[in-house]
Design a protein around this motif. Structure first.
Motif, PDB file in Angstrom:
ATOM      1  N   PHE A  66       0.808  -1.208   0.000  1.00 42.69           N
ATOM      2  CA  PHE A  66       0.000   0.000   0.000  1.00 42.69           C
ATOM      3  C   PHE A  66       0.844   1.262   0.000  1.00 42.69           C
ATOM      4  N   MET A  67       0.348   2.254  -0.728  1.00 42.45           N
ATOM      5  CA  MET A  67       0.908   3.592  -0.655  1.00 42.45           C
ATOM      6  C   MET A  67       0.196   4.308   0.489  1.00 42.45           C
ATOM      7  N   ALA A  68       0.966   4.707   1.506  1.00 47.17           N
ATOM      8  CA  ALA A  68       0.379   5.309   2.705  1.00 47.17           C
ATOM      9  C   ALA A  68       1.188   6.529   3.112  1.00 47.17           C
ATOM     10  N   LYS A  69       0.520   7.458   3.790  1.00 43.07           N
ATOM     11  CA  LYS A  69       1.204   8.693   4.125  1.00 43.07           C
ATOM     12  C   LYS A  69       2.366   8.457   5.077  1.00 43.07           C
ATOM     13  N   GLU A  70       3.375   9.269   4.891  1.00 39.74           N
ATOM     14  CA  GLU A  70       4.656   9.110   5.574  1.00 39.74           C
ATOM     15  C   GLU A  70       4.540   9.141   7.095  1.00 39.74           C
ATOM     16  N   ALA A  78       3.341   1.299  14.354  1.00 42.24           N
ATOM     17  CA  ALA A  78       2.953   1.004  12.975  1.00 42.24           C
ATOM     18  C   ALA A  78       4.121   1.078  12.009  1.00 42.24           C
ATOM     19  N   GLY A  79       5.064   1.995  12.262  1.00 42.79           N
ATOM     20  CA  GLY A  79       6.168   2.209  11.333  1.00 42.79           C
ATOM     21  C   GLY A  79       6.961   0.955  11.013  1.00 42.79           C
ATOM     22  N   PRO A  80       7.481   0.238  12.029  1.00 41.36           N
ATOM     23  CA  PRO A  80       8.233  -0.987  11.735  1.00 41.36           C
ATOM     24  C   PRO A  80       7.402  -2.037  10.997  1.00 41.36           C
ATOM     25  N   LEU A  81       6.108  -2.114  11.321  1.00 40.07           N
ATOM     26  CA  LEU A  81       5.247  -3.070  10.628  1.00 40.07           C
ATOM     27  C   LEU A  81       5.068  -2.675   9.167  1.00 40.07           C
ATOM     28  N   SER A  89       5.975   4.476   1.552  1.00 40.27           N
ATOM     29  CA  SER A  89       5.773   5.738   2.258  1.00 40.27           C
ATOM     30  C   SER A  89       5.587   6.874   1.255  1.00 40.27           C
ATOM     31  N   VAL A  90       4.529   7.665   1.464  1.00 39.31           N
ATOM     32  CA  VAL A  90       4.218   8.775   0.559  1.00 39.31           C
ATOM     33  C   VAL A  90       4.399  10.091   1.301  1.00 39.31           C
ATOM     34  N   ASP A  91       5.382  10.853   0.877  1.00 43.68           N
ATOM     35  CA  ASP A  91       5.583  12.204   1.372  1.00 43.68           C
ATOM     36  C   ASP A  91       4.932  13.139   0.363  1.00 43.68           C
ATOM     37  N   ARG A  92       3.828  13.763   0.752  1.00 47.16           N
ATOM     38  CA  ARG A  92       3.056  14.547  -0.216  1.00 47.16           C
ATOM     39  C   ARG A  92       3.816  15.768  -0.715  1.00 47.16           C
ATOM     40  N   SER A  93       4.850  16.179   0.003  1.00 50.47           N
ATOM     41  CA  SER A  93       5.638  17.319  -0.467  1.00 50.47           C
ATOM     42  C   SER A  93       6.715  16.889  -1.457  1.00 50.47           C
ATOM     43  N   ALA A  94       6.963  15.589  -1.541  1.00 50.02           N
ATOM     44  CA  ALA A  94       7.973  15.066  -2.473  1.00 50.02           C
ATOM     45  C   ALA A  94       7.536  13.681  -2.922  1.00 50.02           C
ATOM     46  N   TYR A  99       6.289   7.434  -5.931  1.00 48.05           N
ATOM     47  CA  TYR A  99       5.736   7.005  -7.216  1.00 48.05           C
ATOM     48  C   TYR A  99       6.707   6.046  -7.905  1.00 48.05           C
ATOM     49  N   GLN A 100       7.975   6.381  -7.912  1.00 50.46           N
ATOM     50  CA  GLN A 100       8.974   5.532  -8.563  1.00 50.46           C
ATOM     51  C   GLN A 100       9.122   4.193  -7.841  1.00 50.46           C
ATOM     52  N   GLU A 101       8.994   4.208  -6.521  1.00 46.47           N
ATOM     53  CA  GLU A 101       9.050   2.950  -5.765  1.00 46.47           C
ATOM     54  C   GLU A 101       7.861   2.066  -6.112  1.00 46.47           C
ATOM     55  N   ALA A 102       6.679   2.661  -6.181  1.00 47.34           N
ATOM     56  CA  ALA A 102       5.490   1.899  -6.550  1.00 47.34           C
ATOM     57  C   ALA A 102       5.610   1.351  -7.966  1.00 47.34           C
ATOM     58  N   LEU A 103       6.122   2.165  -8.873  1.00 48.47           N
ATOM     59  CA  LEU A 103       6.291   1.741 -10.257  1.00 48.47           C
ATOM     60  C   LEU A 103       7.253   0.562 -10.352  1.00 48.47           C
ATOM     61  N   ALA A 104       8.342   0.623  -9.589  1.00 52.41           N
ATOM     62  CA  ALA A 104       9.316  -0.475  -9.596  1.00 52.41           C
ATOM     63  C   ALA A 104       8.682  -1.765  -9.078  1.00 52.41           C
ATOM     64  N   LYS A 105       7.869  -1.659  -8.035  1.00 54.40           N
ATOM     65  CA  LYS A 105       7.211  -2.854  -7.495  1.00 54.40           C
ATOM     66  C   LYS A 105       6.247  -3.444  -8.518  1.00 54.40           C
TER      67      LYS A 105
END
Length: 242
Positions: A66-70, A78-81, A89-94, A99-105
């Motif tokens: 899942f793409m989830a907010k940072e 929750a973080g380690p899980l 992790s999605v950082d909305r400011s960057a 996106y590239q991580e999701a694309l690679a997966k």
């Protein structure tokens, strides 16, 4: 990819579901491919949606990233899980890095889960969608699969106290037919089509839902509930952004 965290988390979730006797109805799993990449685009009515969206892919024996907010990844518990389950992790400011991580997966044959409404819908109807899920499917050359959840808002949603102690809550998970997205597709048109299909799925699970309580807070206004309308919800968001 080593999976030391995801399987035990799934086992724990299934055990909790049995203890709480959630009446989970999963349909449409045949639309999730057994192999290869895919983007699952799900409606968003609860803070727990990623758990149940992932559960909806279990009959196909797929693990959803899942793409989830940072901010979730910074949580001590929750973080380690999240990292152990290889979520994104999605950082909305960057957002380009996520996106590239999701694309690679996706190109590596993984299933990526996206909530294209970006935030929980207070109206419990499908809001305007972001185009990222369509863009991912087009660039990765994978199907875009709509999914609808219903009932999860009764456990924990925005603007309501958490009520995880409820037993026997019906929860519906419905997966729709894949949308094939061409590399040169009009992403706005694909996103509009996705919203139409997601809305149809949501309306279907609402219609078939075993609990019908006129005036219930968890029902949308057009079904006789007291949830805010889409327009009222937008005003609430403007005053109290997530």
């Amino acid at each position: 990819m080593a999976e030391f965290v995801y399987p035990p988390v799934i086992l724990a979730a299934k055990t909790l579901f049995r203890v709480m006797d959630y009446r989970i109805d999963v349909q449409g799993t045949e639309h999730i491919p057994a192999t290869g990449g895919a983007v699952i685009a799900c409606n968003h009515v609860s803070y727990l949606d990623f758990i149940f969206c992932g559960f909806g892919a279990q009959p196909a024996k797929r693990l959803v990233r899942f793409m989830a907010k940072e901010a979730i990844f910074r949580n001590a518990v929750a973080g380690p899980l999240m990292r152990g389950m290889h979520h994104i992790s999605v950082d909305r400011s960057a957002g380009q890095a996520s996106y590239q991580e999701a694309l690679a997966k996706l190109k590596a044959g993984e299933v990526v889960g996206v909530f294209p409404e970006a935030t929980i819908s207070r109206s419990f109807t499908v809001k305007e969608l972001k185009s990222g899920s369509a863009r991912l499917a087009a660039e990765a050359g994978v199907p875009l699969i709509p999914m609808a959840l219903w009932g999860t808002q009764r456990l924990w949603t925005k603007g309501r106290p958490r009520d995880m102690g409820q037993r026997h809550v019906p929860i519906s998970i419905l997966t729709g037919a894949p949308i094939q997205v061409a590399p040169d597709a009009d992403l706005d048109a694909v996103t509009a089509d996705l919203r139409v299909k997601m809305t149809a799925l949501v309306e279907r699970v609402q219609k078939d839902y075993p609990d019908q309580e006129p005036g219930a807070w968890w029902l949308p206004a057009h079904l006789g509930g007291t949830a805010p309308t889409l327009e009222e919800a937008a005003e609430l968001e403007a005053r109290k952004p997530e």
